[in-house]
Design a protein around this motif. Sequence first.
Motif, mmCIF file in Angstrom:
data_model
loop_
_atom_site.group_PDB
_atom_site.id
_atom_site.type_symbol
_atom_site.label_atom_id
_atom_site.label_comp_id
_atom_site.label_asym_id
_atom_site.label_seq_id
_atom_site.Cartn_x
_atom_site.Cartn_y
_atom_site.Cartn_z
ATOM 1 N N GLU A 26 12.823 -2.276 9.111
ATOM 2 C CA GLU A 26 12.679 -0.856 8.810
ATOM 3 C C GLU A 26 11.209 -0.480 8.653
ATOM 4 N N ASP A 27 10.409 -1.389 8.093
ATOM 5 C CA ASP A 27 8.971 -1.129 7.974
ATOM 6 C C ASP A 27 8.329 -0.986 9.357
ATOM 7 N N TRP A 28 8.689 -1.870 10.270
ATOM 8 C CA TRP A 28 8.152 -1.776 11.633
ATOM 9 C C TRP A 28 8.558 -0.448 12.277
ATOM 10 N N LEU A 29 9.803 -0.066 12.082
ATOM 11 C CA LEU A 29 10.265 1.206 12.638
ATOM 12 C C LEU A 29 9.529 2.385 12.022
ATOM 13 N N ASN A 30 9.374 2.351 10.710
ATOM 14 C CA ASN A 30 8.739 3.487 10.026
ATOM 15 C C ASN A 30 7.285 3.664 10.438
ATOM 16 N N ILE A 31 6.560 2.565 10.526
ATOM 17 C CA ILE A 31 5.154 2.716 10.904
ATOM 18 C C ILE A 31 5.046 3.027 12.392
ATOM 19 N N GLY A 32 6.007 2.536 13.184
ATOM 20 C CA GLY A 32 6.030 2.903 14.607
ATOM 21 C C GLY A 32 6.276 4.389 14.781
ATOM 22 N N LEU A 33 7.189 4.953 14.007
ATOM 23 C CA LEU A 33 7.443 6.390 14.059
ATOM 24 C C LEU A 33 6.213 7.173 13.634
ATOM 25 N N ASP A 34 5.528 6.696 12.612
ATOM 26 C CA ASP A 34 4.341 7.376 12.109
ATOM 27 C C ASP A 34 3.267 7.445 13.193
ATOM 28 N N LEU A 49 0.006 -2.062 14.949
ATOM 29 C CA LEU A 49 0.963 -1.841 13.859
ATOM 30 C C LEU A 49 0.878 -2.975 12.833
ATOM 31 N N ALA A 50 0.736 -4.205 13.334
ATOM 32 C CA ALA A 50 0.623 -5.355 12.426
ATOM 33 C C ALA A 50 -0.623 -5.232 11.556
ATOM 34 N N ARG A 57 1.017 -10.534 13.653
ATOM 35 C CA ARG A 57 1.778 -9.991 14.779
ATOM 36 C C ARG A 57 3.037 -10.802 15.033
ATOM 37 N N SER A 58 2.997 -12.082 14.704
ATOM 38 C CA SER A 58 4.161 -12.941 14.959
ATOM 39 C C SER A 58 5.384 -12.493 14.173
ATOM 40 N N GLN A 68 8.966 -3.033 24.130
ATOM 41 C CA GLN A 68 9.948 -2.110 24.701
ATOM 42 C C GLN A 68 11.182 -1.991 23.809
ATOM 43 N N GLU A 69 11.580 -3.078 23.202
ATOM 44 C CA GLU A 69 12.736 -3.008 22.291
ATOM 45 C C GLU A 69 12.412 -2.135 21.085
ATOM 46 N N LEU A 70 11.189 -2.218 20.604
ATOM 47 C CA LEU A 70 10.772 -1.331 19.512
ATOM 48 C C LEU A 70 10.802 0.122 19.968
ATOM 49 N N LEU A 71 10.274 0.396 21.150
ATOM 50 C CA LEU A 71 10.275 1.769 21.658
ATOM 51 C C LEU A 71 11.701 2.293 21.813
ATOM 52 N N ASP A 72 12.603 1.440 22.296
ATOM 53 C CA ASP A 72 13.999 1.843 22.423
ATOM 54 C C ASP A 72 14.585 2.168 21.049
#
Length: 224
Positions: A26-34, A49-50, A57-58, A68-72
């Motif tokens: 959820e943290d990765w998603l939230n900062i990706g959205l930001d 993002l990392a 990054r790992s 791409q999976e994150l973007l999806d």
Amino acid sequence: MTHKPLLHRDDPDATPLVGNIKVTREDWLNIGLDVLIRDGVERVKVLALAEAMGVSRSSFYWYFKSRQELLDALLTRWEETNTAGLIAQAAAPAPRITGAVLNIFRCIANPDLFNTALDFAVRDWARRSETVRARMREGDAARVAAVTAMFARYGCAEKEAVTRAKVLYYMQLGYDMAEPEESHAYRLMMTPEYLKVFTGQAPTDAEMAEFSDYSRRYWPDLAP
């Protein structure tokens, strides 16, 4: 207007994470959205993002196979919030059509129902991706269909219902995109006039009082 996303580790109410894991999916998603909202899809990069979260990054690959999976997942989040939120508001019960439209107007006040900045970011993204453009069109069609069904519930014939739905939906998109320099107080004052245009009816005092109380929860600059 965006804000710095709250990471799991910074949330005092969050359950502590186990082992060496410092952030969640959820943290990765939230900062990706930001970043998507603030800088555009081109800047949604795993390393950036990392670094923003202060993690390796790992750790990204615990949750996603690829960028791409994150973007999806970001696009799915947009569908699950904005499109689903507007559809749910269009289906919410109300005694009169004016109250039904006010239910949709709640999306303007409450960013948890509809994040306008995210919608604009996805539309900008769609200019660069045919896949995203197709999903955006599907989302628009679903939203218009929901608003059309709302007008039909209150007695509008088929052509009238779809016309009123398109006027309401596309006008609101264009209105927000234009970013008029209007205070929340002014927008609230003008709401009864917009309702007359969209529905042909004036709202009741009780409907406006309820909507005003709701808006004040999200627009703290409004006078009590």
